[in-house]
Design a protein around this motif. Structure first.
Motif, PDB file in Angstrom:
ATOM      1  N   TYR A 139     -98.069  39.804  45.625  1.00 46.20           N
ATOM      2  CA  TYR A 139     -97.843  38.980  46.814  1.00 46.20           C
ATOM      3  C   TYR A 139     -96.645  39.451  47.617  1.00 46.20           C
ATOM      4  O   TYR A 139     -96.651  39.412  48.850  1.00 46.20           O
ATOM      5  N   VAL A 140     -95.611  39.923  46.942  1.00 48.75           N
ATOM      6  CA  VAL A 140     -94.449  40.468  47.654  1.00 48.75           C
ATOM      7  C   VAL A 140     -94.846  41.731  48.418  1.00 48.75           C
ATOM      8  O   VAL A 140     -94.443  41.915  49.574  1.00 48.75           O
ATOM      9  N   PHE A 141     -95.632  42.588  47.797  1.00 47.50           N
ATOM     10  CA  PHE A 141     -96.119  43.789  48.495  1.00 47.50           C
ATOM     11  C   PHE A 141     -96.932  43.420  49.734  1.00 47.50           C
ATOM     12  O   PHE A 141     -96.777  44.025  50.788  1.00 47.50           O
ATOM     13  N   GLN A 142     -97.815  42.419  49.593  1.00 40.07           N
ATOM     14  CA  GLN A 142     -98.615  42.004  50.749  1.00 40.07           C
ATOM     15  C   GLN A 142     -97.736  41.436  51.854  1.00 40.07           C
ATOM     16  O   GLN A 142     -97.959  41.710  53.031  1.00 40.07           O
ATOM     17  N   ALA A 143     -96.742  40.656  51.482  1.00 45.17           N
ATOM     18  CA  ALA A 143     -95.846  40.088  52.490  1.00 45.17           C
ATOM     19  C   ALA A 143     -95.027  41.170  53.179  1.00 45.17           C
ATOM     20  O   ALA A 143     -94.834  41.132  54.401  1.00 45.17           O
ATOM     21  N   LEU A 144     -94.547  42.149  52.423  1.00 44.19           N
ATOM     22  CA  LEU A 144     -93.789  43.244  53.028  1.00 44.19           C
ATOM     23  C   LEU A 144     -94.642  44.062  53.984  1.00 44.19           C
ATOM     24  O   LEU A 144     -94.187  44.454  55.067  1.00 44.19           O
ATOM     25  N   ALA A 145     -95.870  44.333  53.600  1.00 43.57           N
ATOM     26  CA  ALA A 145     -96.758  45.089  54.480  1.00 43.57           C
ATOM     27  C   ALA A 145     -97.054  44.302  55.754  1.00 43.57           C
ATOM     28  O   ALA A 145     -97.017  44.858  56.857  1.00 43.57           O
ATOM     29  N   ALA A 146     -97.334  43.017  55.620  1.00 36.56           N
ATOM     30  CA  ALA A 146     -97.617  42.199  56.806  1.00 36.56           C
ATOM     31  C   ALA A 146     -96.396  42.085  57.705  1.00 36.56           C
ATOM     32  O   ALA A 146     -96.513  42.155  58.940  1.00 36.56           O
ATOM     33  N   LEU A 147     -95.222  41.955  57.107  1.00 35.58           N
ATOM     34  CA  LEU A 147     -93.989  41.870  57.896  1.00 35.58           C
ATOM     35  C   LEU A 147     -93.715  43.181  58.628  1.00 35.58           C
ATOM     36  O   LEU A 147     -93.335  43.166  59.808  1.00 35.58           O
ATOM     37  N   ALA A 148     -93.927  44.298  57.959  1.00 33.60           N
ATOM     38  CA  ALA A 148     -93.718  45.595  58.603  1.00 33.60           C
ATOM     39  C   ALA A 148     -94.684  45.808  59.758  1.00 33.60           C
ATOM     40  O   ALA A 148     -94.299  46.303  60.825  1.00 33.60           O
ATOM     41  N   VAL A 149     -95.939  45.421  59.567  1.00 33.79           N
ATOM     42  CA  VAL A 149     -96.924  45.566  60.650  1.00 33.79           C
ATOM     43  C   VAL A 149     -96.556  44.672  61.816  1.00 33.79           C
ATOM     44  O   VAL A 149     -96.582  45.099  62.978  1.00 33.79           O
ATOM     45  N   ALA A 150     -96.188  43.440  61.552  1.00 38.73           N
ATOM     46  CA  ALA A 150     -95.856  42.498  62.632  1.00 38.73           C
ATOM     47  C   ALA A 150     -94.625  42.952  63.411  1.00 38.73           C
ATOM     48  O   ALA A 150     -94.632  42.959  64.647  1.00 38.73           O
ATOM     49  N   ILE A 151     -93.578  43.342  62.712  1.00 41.40           N
ATOM     50  CA  ILE A 151     -92.356  43.774  63.399  1.00 41.40           C
ATOM     51  C   ILE A 151     -92.596  45.032  64.211  1.00 41.40           C
ATOM     52  O   ILE A 151     -92.181  45.127  65.378  1.00 41.40           O
ATOM     53  N   THR A 152     -93.268  46.002  63.638  1.00 38.41           N
ATOM     54  CA  THR A 152     -93.523  47.249  64.363  1.00 38.41           C
ATOM     55  C   THR A 152     -94.437  47.026  65.546  1.00 38.41           C
ATOM     56  O   THR A 152     -94.213  47.583  66.621  1.00 38.41           O
ATOM     57  N   TYR A 153     -95.444  46.197  65.370  1.00 35.23           N
ATOM     58  CA  TYR A 153     -96.370  45.921  66.469  1.00 35.23           C
ATOM     59  C   TYR A 153     -95.659  45.205  67.619  1.00 35.23           C
ATOM     60  O   TYR A 153     -95.844  45.543  68.789  1.00 35.23           O
ATOM     61  N   LEU A 154     -94.821  44.227  67.285  1.00 35.37           N
ATOM     62  CA  LEU A 154     -94.083  43.501  68.336  1.00 35.37           C
ATOM     63  C   LEU A 154     -93.055  44.399  69.017  1.00 35.37           C
ATOM     64  O   LEU A 154     -92.887  44.347  70.237  1.00 35.37           O
ATOM     65  N   ARG A 155     -92.382  45.236  68.259  1.00 37.50           N
ATOM     66  CA  ARG A 155     -91.387  46.116  68.828  1.00 37.50           C
ATOM     67  C   ARG A 155     -92.016  47.166  69.733  1.00 37.50           C
ATOM     68  O   ARG A 155     -91.535  47.447  70.818  1.00 37.50           O
ATOM     69  N   ARG A 156     -93.135  47.728  69.320  1.00 39.22           N
ATOM     70  CA  ARG A 156     -93.813  48.727  70.154  1.00 39.22           C
ATOM     71  C   ARG A 156     -94.453  48.079  71.377  1.00 39.22           C
ATOM     72  O   ARG A 156     -94.516  48.671  72.434  1.00 39.22           O
ATOM     73  N   GLY A 157     -94.912  46.847  71.248  1.00 37.49           N
ATOM     74  CA  GLY A 157     -95.480  46.135  72.396  1.00 37.49           C
ATOM     75  C   GLY A 157     -94.427  45.813  73.424  1.00 37.49           C
ATOM     76  O   GLY A 157     -94.676  45.859  74.627  1.00 37.49           O
ATOM     77  N   ARG A 158     -93.221  45.515  72.965  1.00 41.35           N
ATOM     78  CA  ARG A 158     -92.124  45.208  73.887  1.00 41.35           C
ATOM     79  C   ARG A 158     -91.679  46.462  74.623  1.00 41.35           C
ATOM     80  O   ARG A 158     -91.371  46.414  75.815  1.00 41.35           O
ATOM     81  N   THR A 159     -91.652  47.611  73.974  1.00 37.20           N
ATOM     82  CA  THR A 159     -91.216  48.836  74.648  1.00 37.20           C
ATOM     83  C   THR A 159     -92.283  49.339  75.616  1.00 37.20           C
ATOM     84  O   THR A 159     -91.959  49.982  76.598  1.00 37.20           O
ATOM     85  N   ARG A 160     -93.532  49.069  75.368  1.00 35.74           N
ATOM     86  CA  ARG A 160     -94.586  49.490  76.297  1.00 35.74           C
ATOM     87  C   ARG A 160     -94.580  48.655  77.572  1.00 35.74           C
ATOM     88  O   ARG A 160     -94.893  49.150  78.631  1.00 35.74           O
TER      89      ARG A 160
END
Length: 135
Positions: free
Chosen positions: A112-133
């Motif tokens: 569950y920790v691995f799943q949460a880390l993966a979801a958090l990494a995807v969400a943060i990266t997606y939001l950060r890249r969306g903001r720069t675009r």
């Protein structure tokens, strides 16, 4: 398509297939024609199909956006996503077959920790890249 994306998609489709096989096995055990409806389903089959299907769909999603969203750390995301996908059902199986006091419960928590880390990494990266675009 990168090799990490390929690994994620392969693991996702394998997990979906295994999840459907387990669900079919449960339906076969509960079938009133073959077994008269008297066959009970083993306790370890309770949440494993759901954990497999949900985890596999998440891994498939990560595999489709991996090359577009991530520039680095794709190996760590792949390890977290695949590890979480398979550690939760396998740990649940071990806990229900060996007993609730077994150290296999730690495998479920780690999954569950691995799943949460993966979801958090995807969400943060997606939001950060969306903001720069958009800027």
């Amino acid at each position: 398509m990168s090799r990490f994306s390929f690994v994620l998609r392969l693991s996702g489709f394998t997990g979906v297939a295994v999840g459907f096989v387990v669900e079919s096995y449960i339906a076969l055990l509960r079938d009133p024609i073959l077994y008269g409806g008297a066959q009970s389903v083993p306790g370890w089959l309770g949440s494993i199909p759901t954990a497999l299907l949900v985890g596999s769909l998440a891994v498939l999603f990560y595999g489709t956006i991996l090359d577009d969203v991530f520039e680095g750390w794709v190996d760590l995301l792949t390890i977290c996503a695949v590890g979480g996908q398979w550690a939760v059902p396998f740990g649940t199986y071990l806990v229900t077959t060996t007993g609730p006091g077994s150290p296999a419960g730690l495998l479920v928590v780690v999954g569950y920790v691995f799943q949460a880390l993966a979801a958090l990494a995807v969400a943060i990266t997606y939001l950060r890249r969306g903001r720069t675009r958009s800027s």
